[in-house]
Design an enzyme around this catalytic site. Structure first.
Site, PDB file in Angstrom:
ATOM      1  N   THR A  92       0.850  -1.193   0.000  1.00  0.00           N
ATOM      2  CA  THR A  92       0.000   0.000   0.000  1.00  0.00           C
ATOM      3  C   THR A  92       0.889   1.248   0.000  1.00  0.00           C
ATOM      4  OG1 THR A  92      -0.178   0.237   2.410  1.00  0.00           O
ATOM      5  CG2 THR A  92      -1.756  -1.244   1.342  1.00  0.00           C
ATOM      6  N   GLY A  97       8.167   7.450  -1.498  1.00  0.00           N
ATOM      7  CA  GLY A  97       8.908   7.140  -0.278  1.00  0.00           C
ATOM      8  C   GLY A  97       9.274   5.681  -0.083  1.00  0.00           C
ATOM      9  N   TYR A 274      -1.132  10.764  14.542  1.00  0.00           N
ATOM     10  CA  TYR A 274      -0.237   9.919  13.729  1.00  0.00           C
ATOM     11  C   TYR A 274       0.498   8.908  14.614  1.00  0.00           C
ATOM     12  CZ  TYR A 274       3.917   8.474  11.139  1.00  0.00           C
ATOM     13  OH  TYR A 274       4.921   7.720  10.563  1.00  0.00           O
TER      14      TYR A 274
HETATM   15  P1  NDP Z   1       5.199   8.973   1.892  1.00  0.00           P
HETATM   16  O1  NDP Z   1       4.276  10.102   2.114  1.00  0.00           O
HETATM   17  O2  NDP Z   1       6.291   9.122   0.920  1.00  0.00           O
HETATM   18  O3  NDP Z   1       4.372   7.695   1.490  1.00  0.00           O
HETATM   19  C1  NDP Z   1       3.099   7.443   1.998  1.00  0.00           C
HETATM   20  C2  NDP Z   1       2.274   6.744   0.965  1.00  0.00           C
HETATM   21  O4  NDP Z   1       0.961   6.530   1.509  1.00  0.00           O
HETATM   22  C3  NDP Z   1       2.073   7.553  -0.323  1.00  0.00           C
HETATM   23  O5  NDP Z   1       2.239   6.681  -1.403  1.00  0.00           O
HETATM   24  C4  NDP Z   1       0.650   8.034  -0.221  1.00  0.00           C
HETATM   25  O6  NDP Z   1      -0.004   8.168  -1.454  1.00  0.00           O
HETATM   26  C5  NDP Z   1       0.028   6.855   0.514  1.00  0.00           C
HETATM   27  N1  NDP Z   1      -1.278   7.186   1.064  1.00  0.00           N
HETATM   28  C6  NDP Z   1      -1.611   8.214   1.872  1.00  0.00           C
HETATM   29  N2  NDP Z   1      -2.934   8.208   2.103  1.00  0.00           N
HETATM   30  C7  NDP Z   1      -3.444   7.150   1.425  1.00  0.00           C
HETATM   31  C8  NDP Z   1      -4.736   6.643   1.259  1.00  0.00           C
HETATM   32  N3  NDP Z   1      -5.808   7.213   1.788  1.00  0.00           N
HETATM   33  N4  NDP Z   1      -4.902   5.535   0.494  1.00  0.00           N
HETATM   34  C9  NDP Z   1      -3.847   4.946  -0.091  1.00  0.00           C
HETATM   35  N5  NDP Z   1      -2.586   5.404   0.022  1.00  0.00           N
HETATM   36  C10 NDP Z   1      -2.394   6.492   0.766  1.00  0.00           C
HETATM   37  O7  NDP Z   1       5.767   8.593   3.338  1.00  0.00           O
HETATM   38  P2  NDP Z   1       6.815   7.478   3.827  1.00  0.00           P
HETATM   39  O8  NDP Z   1       7.307   6.694   2.691  1.00  0.00           O
HETATM   40  O9  NDP Z   1       7.751   8.141   4.723  1.00  0.00           O
HETATM   41  O10 NDP Z   1       5.872   6.579   4.742  1.00  0.00           O
HETATM   42  C11 NDP Z   1       5.687   5.204   4.517  1.00  0.00           C
HETATM   43  C12 NDP Z   1       5.534   4.497   5.844  1.00  0.00           C
HETATM   44  O11 NDP Z   1       6.727   4.601   6.593  1.00  0.00           O
HETATM   45  C13 NDP Z   1       4.434   5.046   6.738  1.00  0.00           C
HETATM   46  O12 NDP Z   1       3.740   3.961   7.325  1.00  0.00           O
HETATM   47  C14 NDP Z   1       5.189   5.798   7.802  1.00  0.00           C
HETATM   48  O13 NDP Z   1       4.474   5.836   9.007  1.00  0.00           O
HETATM   49  C15 NDP Z   1       6.424   4.957   7.920  1.00  0.00           C
HETATM   50  N6  NDP Z   1       7.581   5.583   8.530  1.00  0.00           N
HETATM   51  C16 NDP Z   1       8.177   6.650   7.920  1.00  0.00           C
HETATM   52  C17 NDP Z   1       9.287   7.235   8.498  1.00  0.00           C
HETATM   53  C18 NDP Z   1       9.991   8.392   7.884  1.00  0.00           C
HETATM   54  O14 NDP Z   1      10.935   8.870   8.498  1.00  0.00           O
HETATM   55  N7  NDP Z   1       9.562   8.887   6.726  1.00  0.00           N
HETATM   56  C19 NDP Z   1       9.848   6.709   9.744  1.00  0.00           C
HETATM   57  C20 NDP Z   1       9.117   5.597  10.288  1.00  0.00           C
HETATM   58  C21 NDP Z   1       8.052   5.058   9.674  1.00  0.00           C
HETATM   59  P3  NDP Z   1       0.180   9.481  -2.386  1.00  0.00           P
HETATM   60  O15 NDP Z   1       1.483   9.274  -3.080  1.00  0.00           O
HETATM   61  O16 NDP Z   1      -0.977   9.399  -3.292  1.00  0.00           O
HETATM   62  O17 NDP Z   1       0.167  10.661  -1.478  1.00  0.00           O
HETATM   63 MG1  PMR Z   2      12.493  13.154  15.828  1.00  0.00          MG
HETATM   64  C1  PMR Z   2      17.655   9.628  18.170  1.00  0.00           C
HETATM   65  C2  PMR Z   2      16.818  10.611  18.105  1.00  0.00           C
HETATM   66  C3  PMR Z   2      15.705  10.779  17.148  1.00  0.00           C
HETATM   67  C4  PMR Z   2      15.245   9.969  16.124  1.00  0.00           C
HETATM   68  C5  PMR Z   2      15.801   8.657  15.651  1.00  0.00           C
HETATM   69  C6  PMR Z   2      14.106  10.615  15.558  1.00  0.00           C
HETATM   70  C7  PMR Z   2      13.322  10.080  14.521  1.00  0.00           C
HETATM   71  N1  PMR Z   2      13.912  11.812  16.210  1.00  0.00           N
HETATM   72  C8  PMR Z   2      14.877  11.947  17.213  1.00  0.00           C
HETATM   73  C9  PMR Z   2      15.021  12.975  18.110  1.00  0.00           C
HETATM   74  C10 PMR Z   2      14.313  14.166  18.097  1.00  0.00           C
HETATM   75  N2  PMR Z   2      13.307  14.469  17.240  1.00  0.00           N
HETATM   76  C11 PMR Z   2      14.532  15.298  18.985  1.00  0.00           C
HETATM   77  C12 PMR Z   2      15.566  15.369  20.091  1.00  0.00           C
HETATM   78  C13 PMR Z   2      13.629  16.262  18.626  1.00  0.00           C
HETATM   79  C14 PMR Z   2      13.431  17.637  19.256  1.00  0.00           C
HETATM   80  C15 PMR Z   2      14.154  18.648  18.540  1.00  0.00           C
HETATM   81  C16 PMR Z   2      12.872  15.744  17.523  1.00  0.00           C
HETATM   82  C17 PMR Z   2      11.862  16.445  16.871  1.00  0.00           C
HETATM   83  C18 PMR Z   2      11.052  15.880  15.887  1.00  0.00           C
HETATM   84  C19 PMR Z   2       9.917  16.474  15.239  1.00  0.00           C
HETATM   85  C20 PMR Z   2       9.376  17.848  15.460  1.00  0.00           C
HETATM   86  N3  PMR Z   2      11.213  14.584  15.378  1.00  0.00           N
HETATM   87  C21 PMR Z   2      10.230  14.387  14.506  1.00  0.00           C
HETATM   88  C22 PMR Z   2       9.431  15.518  14.396  1.00  0.00           C
HETATM   89  C23 PMR Z   2       8.416  15.232  13.450  1.00  0.00           C
HETATM   90  O1  PMR Z   2       7.510  15.953  13.054  1.00  0.00           O
HETATM   91  C24 PMR Z   2       8.574  13.810  13.004  1.00  0.00           C
HETATM   92  C25 PMR Z   2       7.428  13.016  13.527  1.00  0.00           C
HETATM   93  O2  PMR Z   2       7.231  12.879  14.707  1.00  0.00           O
HETATM   94  O3  PMR Z   2       6.659  12.454  12.640  1.00  0.00           O
HETATM   95  C26 PMR Z   2       5.606  11.687  13.220  1.00  0.00           C
HETATM   96  C27 PMR Z   2       9.839  13.340  13.674  1.00  0.00           C
HETATM   97  C28 PMR Z   2      10.569  12.154  13.612  1.00  0.00           C
HETATM   98  N4  PMR Z   2      11.701  11.929  14.373  1.00  0.00           N
HETATM   99  C29 PMR Z   2      12.203  10.698  14.035  1.00  0.00           C
HETATM  100  C30 PMR Z   2      11.360  10.124  13.021  1.00  0.00           C
HETATM  101  C31 PMR Z   2      11.584   8.791  12.384  1.00  0.00           C
HETATM  102  C32 PMR Z   2      10.369  11.026  12.776  1.00  0.00           C
HETATM  103  C33 PMR Z   2       9.300  10.903  11.730  1.00  0.00           C
HETATM  104  C34 PMR Z   2       8.625   9.866  11.173  1.00  0.00           C
HETATM  105  C35 PMR Z   2       7.853   8.803  11.882  1.00  0.00           C
HETATM  106  O4  PMR Z   2       7.997   8.478  13.019  1.00  0.00           O
HETATM  107  O5  PMR Z   2       7.120   8.196  11.200  1.00  0.00           O
END
Ligand code: NDP
Ligand code: PMR
Length: 399
Positions: A92, A97, A274
């Site tokens: 999905t 990404g 989220y």
């Molecule tokens: P992206 O936004 O690049 O990818 C998300 C995908 O989900 C897109 O293809 C988007 O479609 C699709 N999507 C959103 N809404 C719907 C919907 N209603 N129906 C079908 N598809 C939908 O984000 P990421 O690749 O970063 O995220 C992928 C996964 O990884 C998520 O589960 C996220 O929580 C997880 N993840 C991401 C991290 C990160 O740092 N980025 C860290 C940890 C986990 P469209 O292209 O049409 O918008």
């Molecule tokens: Mg985070 C080891 C420290 C670490 C890691 C691995 C992440 C991953 N982040 C870390 C630390 C911190 N972050 C710290 C110290 C801060 C305060 C400055 C911080 C802030 C922050 C924000 C505002 N981080 C974020 C955000 C987001 O909006 C992102 C989020 O929460 O998305 C849900 C995010 C993230 N940090 C990560 C990862 C993987 C995310 C985003 C994606 C996700 O969990 O899906």
């Protein structure tokens, strides 16, 4: 050092001196949101609606054409030995990404046919093309997880295609950190939990039957989790923290009308919604494992792929965040991974013979070696998992 950089990032951020996990964000949107951003998002949500309707129509046409594709089978070679057929994996949200990078990594092996289950048909086709995925290795099928009708339609279309289902990857997600008010799915559930958890919950419950029928040697159901839903980590302690509370909002249907739009019954907060949805994803994987692993042999797994700071997940965040976040993750937390690397990681969970253990939340260390990670107390609470499962069943019409 990390905290110094954090205070550069936003005036809305304050850092109390004591306690390593006590970084506080006064505003979950990190930098606040300007009027022009707001107007832009209003405009893009209505164009998105039109686009979605068009995509749904195109998806239906495409589904009809895919219905004629003959399924591949395990073939016997002339010497009588069976050769393994191509695996068939549904991903999905494979239009960008992590999902796209995983589709590419799997397709490149020549051993997998990827069904890209996407809400935007044209975007997915273009993405597959620009990633260089060859035509014979993928099929795009329409799926909008924010509509349970669309989920059911996808399952019907998939079954009509005649393809087997060997692995299902629940990867798609939305993240709405700057939203001031909740938005809702077709059935009226708050959009983040509705899409990331409830849409996938229905999809995976329905497709379990198909996975079970597969004759592939290793059948897997993977639900992507995240570090930010785990409060046993520093990242999981950045406010607002995930917390499902006593699930009163989920029990009330997340409608924001007679009940809260948040699982714990609190005020709407897009970033928390989220993170809560990710806790639901990780709880659901474990509940699947407890209920079905022994009986079906299916491997149920979740993972944290690393911080893929450049993906579309952050599209709703303010521009400054999108510029600084990758730099912060690369040089301060060192948690950054490229989309390519994250795709290889998820592809391992799909296909590596060494990753068949069920009920595991996979992570990777600095040398990119996988290991079984510990989930937070809430994300591994079996009683909560059972209750989330039962309440979700009611909401999606399975109970
Ligand atoms: P992206 O936004 O690049 O990818 C998300 C995908 O989900 C897109 O293809 C988007 O479609 C699709 N999507 C959103 N809404 C719907 C919907 N209603 N129906 C079908 N598809 C939908 O984000 P990421 O690749 O970063 O995220 C992928 C996964 O990884 C998520 O589960 C996220 O929580 C997880 N993840 C991401 C991290 C990160 O740092 N980025 C860290 C940890 C986990 P469209 O292209 O049409 O918008
Ligand atoms: Mg985070 C080891 C420290 C670490 C890691 C691995 C992440 C991953 N982040 C870390 C630390 C911190 N972050 C710290 C110290 C801060 C305060 C400055 C911080 C802030 C922050 C924000 C505002 N981080 C974020 C955000 C987001 O909006 C992102 C989020 O929460 O998305 C849900 C995010 C993230 N940090 C990560 C990862 C993987 C995310 C985003 C994606 C996700 O969990 O899906």
């Amino acid at each position: 050092m990390a905290l110094q950089a954090a205070s550069l990032v936003s005036p809305a951020l304050s850092v109390p001196k004591e306690g390593k996990c006590s970084v506080c964000l006064k505003d979950s949107s990190l930098f606040g949101i300007s009027l022009s951003d707001h107007l832009k998002s209003e405009f893009s949500s209505s164009t998105l609606r039109c686009k979605r309707e068009l995509n749904q129509q195109i998806g239906a046409i495409r589904a009809q054409t895919t219905a004629t594709i003959a399924p591949e089978v395990n073939k016997a070679a002339p010497d009588g030995k069976k050769t393994l057929r191509k695996g068939s994996v549904v991903i999905t949200g494979a239009s960008s990404g992590l999902g796209l990078a995983t589709a590419k990594a799997l397709a490149e092996t020549g051993k997998w046919h990827v069904i890209m289950a996407c809400r935007d048909f044209l975007k997915a086709e273009r993405a597959a093309k620009s990633a260089g995925i060859s035509k014979e290795n993928y099929t795009v099928m329409h799926l909008d997880l924010a509509s349970l009708d669309s989920v059911r339609q996808f399952v019907d279309n998939f079954r009509q295609s005649g393809r087997p289902l060997d692995v299902l990857v629940c990867n798609a997600a939305v993240y709405l950190p700057t939203a001031k008010e909740p938005t809702f799915t077709a059935e009226g559930f708050e959009l983040s939990v509705g899409t990331n958890h409830l849409g996938h919950f229905l999809l995976s419950r329905l497709l379990l039957e198909d996975l079970n029928k597969s004759d592939y040697p290793s059948k897997r159901l993977i639900i992507v989790g995240s570090i930010t839903g785990n409060t046993n980590t520093l990242a999981g302690n950045v406010p607002p923290k995930a917390n499902l509370g006593d699930l009163r909002g989920l029990a009330g249907g997340l409608s924001g009308l007679n009940s809260s739009s948040m699982i714990d019954g609190g005020e709407f907060d897009g970033a928390k919604a989220y993170k809560d949805s990710k806790v639901c994803n990780m709880l659901t994987m474990q509940e699947f494992h407890r209920r079905y692993h022994e009986e079906t042999g299916i491997t149920f797994a979740s993972l944290y792929p690393g911080c893929i700071a450049t993906t579309g997940l952050f599209r709703e965040h303010i521009p400054l965040f999108r510029i600084l976040f990758p730099v912060f993750q690369k040089f301060i937390t060192k948690g950054y991974v490229s989309e390519e690397e994250s795709g290889k990681r998820l592809a391992q969970v799909v296909s590596e013979p060494s990753l068949t253990k069920s009920g595991v939340y996979w992570s990777w260390n600095k040398n990119s070696a996988s290991f079984e990670n510990q989930l937070s107390q809430e994300a591994s609470d079996a009683e909560k998992a059972r209750r989330v499962w039962e309440l979700s069943e009611k909401l999606v019409g399975l109970a």
